[in-house]
Structures are given as structure tokens and as C-alpha cells.
Write a protein that holds these residues in place. Sequence first.
Motif, mmCIF file in Angstrom:
data_model
loop_
_atom_site.group_PDB
_atom_site.id
_atom_site.type_symbol
_atom_site.label_atom_id
_atom_site.label_comp_id
_atom_site.label_asym_id
_atom_site.label_seq_id
_atom_site.Cartn_x
_atom_site.Cartn_y
_atom_site.Cartn_z
ATOM 1 N N PRO A 36 0.820 -1.223 0.000
ATOM 2 C CA PRO A 36 0.000 0.000 0.000
ATOM 3 C C PRO A 36 0.854 1.273 0.000
ATOM 4 O O PRO A 36 0.543 2.240 -0.711
ATOM 5 N N GLU A 37 1.923 1.267 0.772
ATOM 6 C CA GLU A 37 2.837 2.416 0.796
ATOM 7 C C GLU A 37 3.477 2.616 -0.581
ATOM 8 O O GLU A 37 3.595 3.753 -1.064
ATOM 9 N N PHE A 38 3.887 1.525 -1.207
ATOM 10 C CA PHE A 38 4.476 1.579 -2.541
ATOM 11 C C PHE A 38 3.505 2.238 -3.517
ATOM 12 O O PHE A 38 3.881 3.156 -4.259
ATOM 13 N N PHE A 39 2.254 1.787 -3.517
ATOM 14 C CA PHE A 39 1.267 2.336 -4.452
ATOM 15 C C PHE A 39 0.928 3.793 -4.132
ATOM 16 O O PHE A 39 0.747 4.602 -5.045
ATOM 17 N N ASN A 40 0.867 4.151 -2.864
ATOM 18 C CA ASN A 40 0.642 5.554 -2.500
ATOM 19 C C ASN A 40 1.789 6.437 -2.969
ATOM 20 O O ASN A 40 1.567 7.523 -3.523
ATOM 21 N N ASP A 41 3.021 5.975 -2.750
ATOM 22 C CA ASP A 41 4.193 6.731 -3.200
ATOM 23 C C ASP A 41 4.218 6.841 -4.721
ATOM 24 O O ASP A 41 4.568 7.889 -5.275
ATOM 25 N N MET A 42 3.837 5.762 -5.397
ATOM 26 C CA MET A 42 3.805 5.772 -6.857
ATOM 27 C C MET A 42 2.801 6.813 -7.360
ATOM 28 O O MET A 42 3.117 7.631 -8.234
ATOM 29 N N GLN A 43 1.619 6.789 -6.788
ATOM 30 C CA GLN A 43 0.593 7.738 -7.211
ATOM 31 C C GLN A 43 1.058 9.171 -6.961
ATOM 32 O O GLN A 43 0.915 10.034 -7.831
ATOM 33 N N ALA A 44 1.624 9.423 -5.800
ATOM 34 C CA ALA A 44 2.104 10.769 -5.481
ATOM 35 C C ALA A 44 3.198 11.199 -6.458
ATOM 36 O O ALA A 44 3.229 12.358 -6.899
ATOM 37 N N ALA A 45 4.087 10.275 -6.817
ATOM 38 C CA ALA A 45 5.174 10.601 -7.749
ATOM 39 C C ALA A 45 4.629 10.950 -9.127
ATOM 40 O O ALA A 45 5.073 11.926 -9.755
ATOM 41 N N PHE A 46 3.641 10.198 -9.593
ATOM 42 C CA PHE A 46 3.088 10.471 -10.915
ATOM 43 C C PHE A 46 2.283 11.767 -10.929
ATOM 44 O O PHE A 46 2.346 12.526 -11.902
ATOM 45 N N VAL A 47 1.575 12.052 -9.863
ATOM 46 C CA VAL A 47 0.846 13.326 -9.770
ATOM 47 C C VAL A 47 1.838 14.485 -9.766
ATOM 48 O O VAL A 47 1.674 15.475 -10.491
ATOM 49 N N ARG A 48 2.876 14.353 -8.938
ATOM 50 C CA ARG A 48 3.889 15.416 -8.856
ATOM 51 C C ARG A 48 4.581 15.599 -10.209
ATOM 52 O O ARG A 48 4.857 16.720 -10.633
ATOM 53 N N ALA A 49 4.868 14.507 -10.896
ATOM 54 C CA ALA A 49 5.491 14.589 -12.221
ATOM 55 C C ALA A 49 4.603 15.368 -13.189
ATOM 56 O O ALA A 49 5.097 16.201 -13.962
ATOM 57 N N GLY A 50 3.307 15.103 -13.128
ATOM 58 C CA GLY A 50 2.373 15.843 -13.980
ATOM 59 C C GLY A 50 2.308 17.311 -13.606
ATOM 60 O O GLY A 50 2.323 18.186 -14.480
ATOM 61 N N ASP A 51 2.255 17.581 -12.312
ATOM 62 C CA ASP A 51 2.189 18.965 -11.850
ATOM 63 C C ASP A 51 3.438 19.754 -12.237
ATOM 64 O O ASP A 51 3.362 20.937 -12.563
ATOM 65 N N GLU A 52 4.589 19.084 -12.170
ATOM 66 C CA GLU A 52 5.863 19.748 -12.440
ATOM 67 C C GLU A 52 6.308 19.610 -13.891
ATOM 68 O O GLU A 52 7.325 20.187 -14.282
ATOM 69 N N ASP A 53 5.558 18.835 -14.680
ATOM 70 C CA ASP A 53 5.935 18.545 -16.060
ATOM 71 C C ASP A 53 7.381 18.052 -16.117
ATOM 72 O O ASP A 53 8.211 18.559 -16.869
ATOM 73 N N SER A 54 7.663 17.049 -15.259
ATOM 74 C CA SER A 54 9.021 16.539 -15.114
ATOM 75 C C SER A 54 8.979 15.059 -14.766
ATOM 76 O O SER A 54 8.079 14.605 -14.066
ATOM 77 N N VAL A 55 9.974 14.320 -15.231
ATOM 78 C CA VAL A 55 10.084 12.908 -14.875
ATOM 79 C C VAL A 55 10.896 12.711 -13.595
ATOM 80 O O VAL A 55 10.991 11.588 -13.099
ATOM 81 N N VAL A 56 11.449 13.773 -13.057
ATOM 82 C CA VAL A 56 12.297 13.662 -11.863
ATOM 83 C C VAL A 56 11.565 12.994 -10.693
ATOM 84 O O VAL A 56 12.129 12.104 -10.050
ATOM 85 N N PRO A 57 10.314 13.363 -10.385
ATOM 86 C CA PRO A 57 9.643 12.672 -9.268
ATOM 87 C C PRO A 57 9.498 11.163 -9.487
ATOM 88 O O PRO A 57 9.577 10.391 -8.529
ATOM 89 N N ILE A 58 9.333 10.747 -10.727
ATOM 90 C CA ILE A 58 9.217 9.312 -11.013
ATOM 91 C C ILE A 58 10.566 8.636 -10.815
ATOM 92 O O ILE A 58 10.656 7.569 -10.202
ATOM 93 N N ARG A 59 11.620 9.272 -11.281
ATOM 94 C CA ARG A 59 12.960 8.717 -11.072
ATOM 95 C C ARG A 59 13.294 8.641 -9.581
ATOM 96 O O ARG A 59 13.910 7.677 -9.122
ATOM 97 N N MET A 60 12.889 9.650 -8.823
ATOM 98 C CA MET A 60 13.123 9.641 -7.374
ATOM 99 C C MET A 60 12.356 8.497 -6.711
ATOM 100 O O MET A 60 12.863 7.842 -5.801
ATOM 101 N N PHE A 61 11.122 8.270 -7.159
ATOM 102 C CA PHE A 61 10.316 7.151 -6.646
ATOM 103 C C PHE A 61 11.020 5.819 -6.915
ATOM 104 O O PHE A 61 11.153 4.981 -6.018
ATOM 105 N N TYR A 62 11.498 5.618 -8.159
ATOM 106 C CA TYR A 62 12.198 4.384 -8.494
ATOM 107 C C TYR A 62 13.430 4.211 -7.618
ATOM 108 O O TYR A 62 13.706 3.116 -7.115
ATOM 109 N N ARG A 63 14.184 5.274 -7.440
ATOM 110 C CA ARG A 63 15.415 5.218 -6.635
ATOM 111 C C ARG A 63 15.080 4.906 -5.178
ATOM 112 O O ARG A 63 15.731 4.073 -4.545
#
Length: 117
Positions: A36-63
Amino acid sequence: MTRSHASGDVPLIPLPALTLPALRQAVATLVPSRLPEFFNDMQAAFVRAGDEDSVVPIRMFYRQWGVVIEIERHPHTAARLHAAEAGLDDPDPKVRQRAIQEAGEIVRAAHRQVAGG
């Protein structure tokens, strides 16, 4: 082998690729209670990526989750980290300081391993 891994601390699984399917499978295998934590973090990363128009939050999530898996795939290392985390609540400041140092060493070593170093 990094310094944080004790001799004989054989990994339970290989270090997965830093991709969503590989990390999701590793979390499900090693620490299913954290899905559940993984999926919550994933969702937050993808939302943040969309808001920031950047892939950095997704890369940070993966890391971030690569580091979690790097630690959890080594049972002795994971036990040391969990013991250090428990020590953070100790009333003795010396115990808390040792816990902070131990946790920091383990997490830094895992970051280096995930980064390929």
C-alpha cells in the motif's frame, strides 16, 4: 558487496531493475505489507510529475524503492536497519545517536549500490 552487508548475508533476490513492474514484484516478494505504501508513493510521484511537467519525481520514486529493496533483500542488513529504527525511540541519547549512525550507514550504502557504485 557493500560494507553494510555482513559476510554471508546472501541476497534473497537479485537487485531488480528500477522499473515499475520489477520494483512492484520485488516489494510483493520481500515486504508485501509495504505494497500500500508503494502504491501511495507511486501515485504521489506520478501526480507530482504531472504537476511539475518533469520525470524527476518518477525517477526519485524508483530510486527510493530501489533502496528499500536493496536493504530488504539482505536479511541481516534489513534486521540491522529495523533494530536501528527501533533505537530511535530509546530514552538514552547515546543509543539514539548510535541508531542514527547505523541507519545512515545502511541507507547510504544501499543508495550507492542502487546507483551502481
